[in-house]
Motif scaffolding. Structure first.
Motif, PDB file in Angstrom:
ATOM      1  N   LEU A  80       0.839  -1.202   0.000  1.00 13.69           N
ATOM      2  CA  LEU A  80       0.000   0.000   0.000  1.00 13.69           C
ATOM      3  C   LEU A  80       0.874   1.251   0.000  1.00 13.69           C
ATOM      4  CD1 LEU A  80      -2.972   1.258   0.522  1.00 13.69           C
ATOM      5  CD2 LEU A  80      -2.198   1.414   2.884  1.00 13.69           C
TER       6      LEU A  80
ATOM      7  N   GLU B  75       2.712   2.890  -3.033  1.00 10.81           N
ATOM      8  CA  GLU B  75       1.973   3.725  -3.983  1.00 10.81           C
ATOM      9  C   GLU B  75       2.165   5.210  -3.724  1.00 10.81           C
ATOM     10  OE1 GLU B  75       0.037   2.558  -6.694  1.00 10.81           O
ATOM     11  OE2 GLU B  75       1.309   0.865  -6.145  1.00 10.81           O
TER      12      GLU B  75
ATOM     13  N   ARG C 235      -6.734   4.931  -1.318  1.00 12.32           N
ATOM     14  CA  ARG C 235      -7.192   3.551  -1.179  1.00 12.32           C
ATOM     15  C   ARG C 235      -7.874   3.312   0.169  1.00 12.32           C
ATOM     16  NH1 ARG C 235      -3.090  -1.178  -2.750  1.00 12.32           N
ATOM     17  NH2 ARG C 235      -2.904   0.154  -4.574  1.00 12.32           N
TER      18      ARG C 235
END
Lengths: 55, 639
Positions: free
Chosen positions: B398, B401, B409
């Motif tokens: 995660l 990114e 997200r």
């Protein structure tokens, strides 16, 4: 310039009209000094460097 | 022959293994000069529209300038460009060292790489001899490790650039490393090499660069070195390098602290330039031909490990240090080493890790999400998260990114404190009482990057003018409160800085001689003449820089869906949450003030209210082809 001494760098800057916060770096005879440093000699070279970026 | 240039563009298609050499495009030279100018022109003209950054068709460009590689102060910059994985728009990044110089000695001003190698590979260049070689044995290894091994294998004469595991795993803020401590850090440039299966480029060059007036260059070059040595900054700035600004940034309430929650770090005196000299530094380390070596190579020992490492520079101190609340310069240096070895940008990494730590503190990310308890100010937490990111393991997938992707997200309001613009993480200047810096960050072509604009001194001067400042004393003591800085009048200063700082990226030289030491622009004009035989007034160079600024805006308009004004805002924290303590306690720049600055900025640039360059503006810079494409498309769509 002629200034009565001893004098702190901070007060010297005030006397010449420079706001200390805009003088992040001050050299006295080529050595970096903080603004509480007392100038207690008759002849010194004071260099004031303005704000510089960090890279 | 074009004086000042090696004269050749090297094109490498990794899919077909086709290698082409072609004469350097004279139109590029005449209209864009070099470096960042070349990158901008090539990307706009040659990248197929809407290419994904990790598509084979994306271009990886290395471009040098006319001043690169001569024995003149600080001509060792290497400029990279690509479509950015971080932003999806225009991306460039540069590094010091010796790579680009060697590239010119090998005969190439520009290298354009596209396609994708079939297996992990490195590009081997020895003058005319170019090969794509297997890098299987280097894949998965750290940047320092690979550079050392490749030098052992190929010889010290080779200059090496590498990516780390982060680049291989397409981390969106992975960097390129070189010279055991120099990085092209920003925009995820390392991930583009990784997407092409390229671990490294090794280059050796034994040629020379033609110059118009060799005797004049020798004379003027010596004169320039002498002039720099006489500048007060030579003695004042060089010893600590960029880290020398740490105390001042804290004193004026601009030091990012605890994921930009505040702008004052009470432990700043433990992580400043003086601390580096006292606890880490072994020797100064400079780039090619540099008389003011800002690199501080040293050794750090911590509970998490020990390492030889260059730095940390100010930006690293700010983002890995105060922003993650590390209170010890050796711990920051070690986190710096981990970032370098893994191949992630220290600026973005610091912003991403601090964002994750705040999410954890707020209970948005849990121990189960992260895999362990983590905390601000804890080096072990940082080392753990950095490793997870580089390997894209667990929570690292995660975080890899970047803060924009990660916050989008998981949501839950985390977007408000995800410090980025356009997808690129904010760097080392907290700007809630620095309207010029704020405007510079939010309007920069590559996202929130200080290399495009630095006007903090002006902001503080505006602040100083705005009230009684006689009690605002720097020098390591707790400062009094600063008045709110003036928003009025910052636009021309910002635009001027946005043209001046990147101008050095066009020439192919380091800006620090000018920016930090105060070398006059007349030196650059005269050096340019003896190198190229062409007269170039400084104002003309700034015009080219402005043209590049407009072209990059058009590139972003073409490549980023819905691009325009809405991409030019800071995260909500910066206009909703007043600074909680320190010299700027209570200050923020309101959204209405940001909008006023943006309106003025767009108008001054000849852009419309949505931040789109007007047709006449583009034509005024000789960008008729761009204007035609942009406005013909608009016309067709409206029909």
């Amino acid at each position: 310039m002629n200034i009565d001494y001893p004098i702190s760098i901070k007060n010297l800057l005030y006397k010449v009209g420079i706001t200390p916060i805009l003088a992040p770096m001050v050299l006295v005879d080529g050595e970096g000094r903080d603004k509480d440093f007392i100038i207690d000699k008759e002849e010194v070279e004071v260099t004031v460097i303005g704000p510089l970026a960090g890279g | 022959m074009i004086y000042g240039y090696a004269g050749t563009t090297l094109r490498i298609n990794l899919s077909s293994s086709e290698i082409k050499k072609e004469p350097l495009n004279k139109k590029w030279v005449d209209e864009f000069i070099g470096g960042r100018g070349f990158v901008s022109k090539i990307l706009y003209d040659e990248l197929p529209p809407n290419t994904h950054p990790f598509d084979e068709e994306n271009l990886f460009i290395i471009a040098m300038g006319p001043m690169s590689g001569h024995f003149l102060p600080a001509t060792g910059k290497t400029h990279f460009g690509t479509k950015s994985p971080a932003t999806g728009g225009y991306g460039d990044s540069n590094m010091g060292g010796h790579f680009g110089v060697t590239m010119k000695y090998a005969g190439y001003d520009v290298m354009i790489i596209d396609g994708k190698a079939k297996e992990p590979s490195y590009i081997y260049i020895e003058d005319d001899n170019i090969e794509i070689r297997s890098a299987n044995k280097y894949w998965g290894k750290g940047s320092f490790d690979v550079e050392k091994k490749m030098k052992e294998e190929l010889g010290e004469d080779f200059q090496i650039l590498t990516i780390g595991p982060a680049g291989e795993n397409l981390v969106k803020f992975s960097c390129i490393s070189h010279d055991f401590g120099r990085q092209a850090g920003r925009i995820g440039i390392g991930a583009v090499l990784g997407s092409k299966n390229i671990k490294a480029i090794a280059i050796k060059g034994t040629g020379s660069i033609p110059v118009f007036d060799p005797d004049g260059l020798l004379k003027k070059g010596k004169e320039t070195y002498y002039a720099i040595r006489q500048k007060p900054g030579f003695k004042g700035w060089t010893p600590q390098g960029t880290a020398g600004i740490t105390d001042w940034c804290n004193d004026v309430g601009a030091l990012p602290t605890k994921n930009f929650q505040t702008s004052y770090f009470e432990h700043a005196s433990k992580i400043n330039g003086k601390a580096i000299l006292e606890r880490i530094k072994i020797t100064d380390k400079g780039c090619f031909a540099c008389p003011i070596p800002c690199g501080k190579y040293g050794y750090t020992k911590t509970k998490a490990g020990s390492a030889y490492v260059e730095g940390p520079e100010f930006e690293t101190i700010a983002l890995l240090g105060s922003n993650c609340e590390l209170k010890d310069i050796e711990e920051i240096a070690y986190a710096n080493y981990i970032c370098d070895e893994l191949g992630v940008d220290t600026c973005s990494a610091g912003a991403v890790v601090s964002w994750a730590l705040e999410c954890y503190e707020k209970g948005i990310l849990t121990k189960e999400d992260i895999g362990k308890d983590v905390a601000f100010g804890d080096l072990d937490s940082m080392v753990y998260l950095l490793n997870q990111i580089a390997k894209r393991e667990g929570i690292g997938d995660l975080l890899a990114e970047g803060v924009r992707g990660a916050s989008e997200r998981i949501g839950k309001g985390t977007e408000k404190f995800a410090a980025h613009v356009k997808g690129l993480e904010w760097t080392g200047y907290e700007s809630r009482n620095a309207p010029g810096m704020m405007l510079g960050y939010i309007t920069a072509d590559i996202g929130a990057h200080h290399g495009r604009c630095w006007v903090l001194g002006n902001d503080v001067a505006g602040s100083a003018d705005a009230g009684n400042v006689h009690d605002l004393i720097t020098g390591g003591k707790q400062t009094s409160k600063l008045p709110k800085a003036k928003v009025e009048g910052v636009v021309p200063i910002v635009i001027s800085s946005q043209h001046t700082r990147p101008a050095f990226d066009i020439l192919g030289t380091c800006r620090l001689q000018y920016m930090e030491i105060g070398l006059e622009v007349s030196y650059y004009e005269e050096l340019y003449y003896v190198i190229t035989g062409k007269k170039l007034k400084w104002e003309d160079l700034l015009k080219v820089s402005e043209k590049v600024w407009n072209l990059n805006r058009c590139f972003n308009l073409r490549e980023i869906e819905g691009f325009g004004r809405k991409f030019d805002y800071p995260p909500a924290r910066f206009y909703e949450e007043p600074v909680p303590n320190g010299p700027n306690e209570g200050h923020l720049i309101k959204l209405e003030e940001i909008d006023v600055m943006l309106d003025q900025f767009y108008e001054a640039r000849g852009w419309d209210k949505n931040g789109i360059p007007k047709s006449e503006t583009l034509i005024g810079f000789g960008l008729e082809d761009v204007a035609e494409k942009m406005y013909r498309i608009s016309l067709e769509e409206s029909c």
